[in-house]
Design a protein around this motif. Structure first.
Motif, PDB file in Angstrom:
ATOM      1  N   GLY A 156      -5.981  12.035  -5.404  1.00 22.41           N
ATOM      2  CA  GLY A 156      -5.089  12.094  -4.265  1.00 22.41           C
ATOM      3  C   GLY A 156      -5.785  12.259  -2.939  1.00 22.41           C
ATOM      4  O   GLY A 156      -7.018  12.207  -2.854  1.00 22.41           O
ATOM      5  N   MET A 157      -4.932  12.472  -1.923  1.00 22.25           N
ATOM      6  CA  MET A 157      -5.331  12.412  -0.519  1.00 22.25           C
ATOM      7  C   MET A 157      -6.000  11.059  -0.293  1.00 22.25           C
ATOM      8  O   MET A 157      -7.184  10.963   0.047  1.00 22.25           O
ATOM      9  CB  MET A 157      -6.221  13.586  -0.131  1.00 22.25           C
ATOM     10  N   LEU A 158      -5.212   9.999  -0.510  1.00 18.07           N
ATOM     11  CA  LEU A 158      -5.728   8.633  -0.460  1.00 18.07           C
ATOM     12  C   LEU A 158      -6.144   8.259   0.962  1.00 18.07           C
ATOM     13  O   LEU A 158      -5.366   8.389   1.901  1.00 18.07           O
ATOM     14  CB  LEU A 158      -4.662   7.664  -0.977  1.00 18.07           C
TER      15      LEU A 158
ATOM     16  N   ASP B  77       0.863  -1.184   0.000  1.00  9.36           N
ATOM     17  CA  ASP B  77       0.000   0.000   0.000  1.00  9.36           C
ATOM     18  C   ASP B  77       0.898   1.232   0.000  1.00  9.36           C
ATOM     19  O   ASP B  77       1.567   1.525   0.989  1.00  9.36           O
ATOM     20  CB  ASP B  77      -0.898  -0.006   1.235  1.00  9.36           C
ATOM     21  N   ILE B  78       0.937   1.957  -1.126  1.00 13.48           N
ATOM     22  CA  ILE B  78       1.861   3.080  -1.272  1.00 13.48           C
ATOM     23  C   ILE B  78       1.510   4.254  -0.369  1.00 13.48           C
ATOM     24  O   ILE B  78       2.339   5.156  -0.171  1.00 13.48           O
ATOM     25  CB  ILE B  78       1.925   3.560  -2.739  1.00 13.48           C
ATOM     26  N   ALA B  79       0.312   4.255   0.207  1.00  7.75           N
ATOM     27  CA  ALA B  79      -0.096   5.360   1.083  1.00  7.75           C
ATOM     28  C   ALA B  79       0.035   5.026   2.560  1.00  7.75           C
ATOM     29  O   ALA B  79       0.390   5.893   3.363  1.00  7.75           O
ATOM     30  CB  ALA B  79      -1.540   5.774   0.776  1.00  7.75           C
ATOM     31  N   TYR B  80      -0.211   3.763   2.946  1.00 10.60           N
ATOM     32  CA  TYR B  80      -0.343   3.453   4.368  1.00 10.60           C
ATOM     33  C   TYR B  80       0.667   2.440   4.906  1.00 10.60           C
ATOM     34  O   TYR B  80       0.770   2.279   6.118  1.00 10.60           O
ATOM     35  CB  TYR B  80      -1.767   2.995   4.674  1.00 10.60           C
ATOM     36  N   ASP B  81       1.413   1.755   4.060  1.00 14.41           N
ATOM     37  CA  ASP B  81       2.445   0.866   4.575  1.00 14.41           C
ATOM     38  C   ASP B  81       3.593   1.681   5.156  1.00 14.41           C
ATOM     39  O   ASP B  81       3.897   2.783   4.685  1.00 14.41           O
ATOM     40  CB  ASP B  81       2.974  -0.046   3.463  1.00 14.41           C
ATOM     41  N   GLU B  82       4.233   1.129   6.176  1.00 13.35           N
ATOM     42  CA  GLU B  82       5.341   1.835   6.833  1.00 13.35           C
ATOM     43  C   GLU B  82       6.506   1.995   5.870  1.00 13.35           C
ATOM     44  O   GLU B  82       6.852   1.078   5.127  1.00 13.35           O
ATOM     45  CB  GLU B  82       5.782   1.064   8.074  1.00 13.35           C
ATOM     46  N   ILE B  83       7.118   3.161   5.892  1.00 18.55           N
ATOM     47  CA  ILE B  83       8.246   3.462   5.031  1.00 18.55           C
ATOM     48  C   ILE B  83       9.450   3.790   5.912  1.00 18.55           C
ATOM     49  O   ILE B  83       9.288   4.425   6.963  1.00 18.55           O
ATOM     50  CB  ILE B  83       7.926   4.652   4.080  1.00 18.55           C
TER      51      ILE B  83
ATOM     52  N   LEU C 224       1.312  10.282   0.445  1.00 17.11           N
ATOM     53  CA  LEU C 224       0.119  10.220  -0.404  1.00 17.11           C
ATOM     54  C   LEU C 224      -1.184  10.286   0.379  1.00 17.11           C
ATOM     55  O   LEU C 224      -2.259  10.371  -0.217  1.00 17.11           O
ATOM     56  CB  LEU C 224       0.165   8.947  -1.260  1.00 17.11           C
ATOM     57  N   ARG C 225      -1.100  10.288   1.696  1.00 19.75           N
ATOM     58  CA  ARG C 225      -2.303  10.509   2.500  1.00 19.75           C
ATOM     59  C   ARG C 225      -2.745  11.968   2.417  1.00 19.75           C
ATOM     60  O   ARG C 225      -3.919  12.288   2.608  1.00 19.75           O
ATOM     61  CB  ARG C 225      -2.043  10.124   3.956  1.00 19.75           C
TER      62      ARG C 225
END
Length: 332
Positions: free
Chosen positions: A167-169, A139-145, A156-157
């Protein structure tokens, strides 16, 4: 051998990502490069395959010695690079990574793109129907980076594209987002060395997962920069950026010395040209040894390897060339 299938969704169409992929890889490689470290583009040119048709072949050298964990630096030469060879027959691509210093190490990545939310469980039936593998959604918005890769502008949030108004996923965005596409990546890592195989293969998969997440985040976060580009314009951007990146890295010595044996470079033995997943340079923190932690006295200071001259007394050893990335495959 460890095989995983990654599925990465983006709020784009497959046709849009054709441009976005090229832009992202070029810009990402330039950003991740510094003098003596980074991604050097050796070749990037059209290639015509009798099965897959017209495509692009790319060969790169990814220099990353200083980014390796200490246990890996103990067994590689001071000047170390991985060779990336990629064939792009979009929406199907093949990427391979090899290192001649480690002949039993290789990464093979097959990628297919579809306009869906990662729901196709049979996409690799013809390539790996009976191959056991884990399926991993990213998940490009919510997975830990990793913290060192985080940028507010690429979160991307909170990012919204001015040109596409996407946007603003929100959480669960993959179930409702339109348009949506998925990058399906079948990744095979081999490191057939007794005592190290499991640790190295798991480490490499962790690195690849981080790279895939970062690259796909950036592809959408930079959408307003590339959205209006034509294919000719993005190819020109790619060419100019590659020249700037090669200059940024600087001149790399043409040979590697191990035990006073100079190993000349071999020329490319196969086709040429295709953008791929960028190979970032830094190793995951969980494998790095903190600088301020004293080394245990019981640990060996060095790792003694067999003298290569005993095994290769009548032959020469070839040189080397995840930021994306093997001998040239035959595509019949």
């Amino acid at each position: 051998m460890l095989v995983k299938e990654f599925r990465i969704c983006m709020p784009l169409t497959v046709e849009e990502y054709r441009i976005g992929q090229l832009y992202m890889i070029s810009k990402h490689s330039h950003e991740q490069s510094d003098r003596g470290e980074g991604v050097e583009v050796v070749q990037n040119e059209p290639y015509d395959d009798p099965i897959h048709g017209k495509g692009q072949y790319t060969e790169k050298r990814v220099y990353l010695n200083s980014k390796l964990p200490s246990w890996a630096r103990a067994v590689v030469p001071r000047i170390f690079y991985v060779t990336e060879k990629a064939w792009n027959y979009y929406p199907y691509t093949i990427t391979e990574y090899t290192c001649s210093f480690l002949p039993k190490f290789s990464i093979h990545i097959e990628t297919k793109y579809e306009d869906n939310n990662g729901s196709n469980d049979n996409i690799f039936d013809s390539e790996a129907k009976d191959v056991e593998r884990d399926v991993c959604f990213i998940d490009i918005a919510y997975d830990e980076i990793p913290e060192r890769y985080y940028k507010d502008s690429e979160d991307l949030r909170y990012f919204k594209s001015e040109k596409t108004q996407r946007g603003m996923l929100k959480e669960g965005w993959r179930e409702a987002q339109k348009p949506i596409m998925c990058s399906y990546k079948l990744v095979t890592v081999k490191f057939e060395v007794w005592g190290l195989q499991t640790r190295v293969e798991q480490f490499v998969h962790k690195v690849i997962r981080d790279i895939l997440m970062i690259g796909h985040r950036q592809a959408f976060a930079w959408v307003d920069e590339w959205y209006d580009m034509t294919m000719d314009e993005v190819r020109e951007f790619e060419r100019a950026t590659q020249e700037a990146t090669n200059k940024k890295i600087g001149v790399i010595p043409p040979a590697i010395t191990i035990s006073n044996i100079v190993m000349p470079l071999l020329g490319r033995s196969g086709p040429s040209s295709a953008p791929t997943t960028p190979l970032a340079s830094e190793a995951p923190e969980f494998l790095a040894i903190p600088k301020d932690r004293p080394r245990k006295k019981s640990a060996p200071e060095t790792l003694t390897l067999p003298d290569p001259r005993e095994k290769y007394s009548t032959s020469t050893i070839s040189n080397i060339d995840a930021s994306g990335e093997p001998s040239v495959p035959k595509h019949n």
